[in-house]
Scaffold this active site. Sequence first.
Site, PDB file in Angstrom:
ATOM      1  N   ASN A  88       0.798  -1.292  -0.018  1.00 11.37           N
ATOM      2  CA  ASN A  88      -0.186  -0.163  -0.230  1.00 11.37           C
ATOM      3  C   ASN A  88       0.973   1.117  -0.075  1.00 11.37           C
ATOM      4  OD1 ASN A  88      -2.704   1.510   0.522  1.00 11.37           O
ATOM      5  ND2 ASN A  88      -2.934   0.090   1.552  1.00 11.37           N
ATOM      6  N   HIS A  89       0.492   2.348  -0.108  1.00 12.65           N
ATOM      7  CA  HIS A  89       1.493   3.600   0.081  1.00 12.65           C
ATOM      8  C   HIS A  89       0.518   4.406   1.169  1.00 12.65           C
ATOM      9  CE1 HIS A  89       2.025   3.912  -4.411  1.00 12.65           C
ATOM     10  NE2 HIS A  89       0.350   3.138  -5.041  1.00 12.65           N
TER      11      HIS A  89
END
Length: 171
Positions: free
Chosen positions: A73-74
């Site tokens: 995920n960012h």
Amino acid sequence: MQIAYDESRYYNIGALGTNSRICSACDISPPSNVYIGNHSVIGSRCLLWTTNAKIMIGNYVLFGPQVSCISGNHITDKIGKHICEYSEEDKKQSSTKYDADIVIDDGVWIGANATILSGVHIAEGCVIAAGAIVTDDTVPYGIYGGVPAKLIKMRFTQEQIEQHKIMLRKR
């Protein structure tokens, strides 16, 4: 015997079990973080993207076409940089966990266009409906669908699950 659509593309895969295959046009990156058990099929055009985590797929697992598994995920909660500017080093220094293994147990069927997100554990014998987005762990032998995926019903009663497991062990 190991079977893959394009063995040169997947030579670096973490593991590809006996009689398992990866169908055409799959995007696996990096392949060294993906582990596939025995007698499993990854459908055409599937996307298996890992970051600092792994994707572990059990035995007798079926992926329909265009299934996506994304184990990372960012960073979204840090000020001073745009989301696209954060590096892997920024992730490592963060107290929040952005990357987590995806684990898919034995005997699972994942329908076309389903998405499995970071940190999810799909339990033994589950069915994931086409188009579902799985954001949370599942219970064994559940049938899940929707966005986000929710338990629709159980495949078997508890008694049938025990009978099923006994029959599988006898094979």
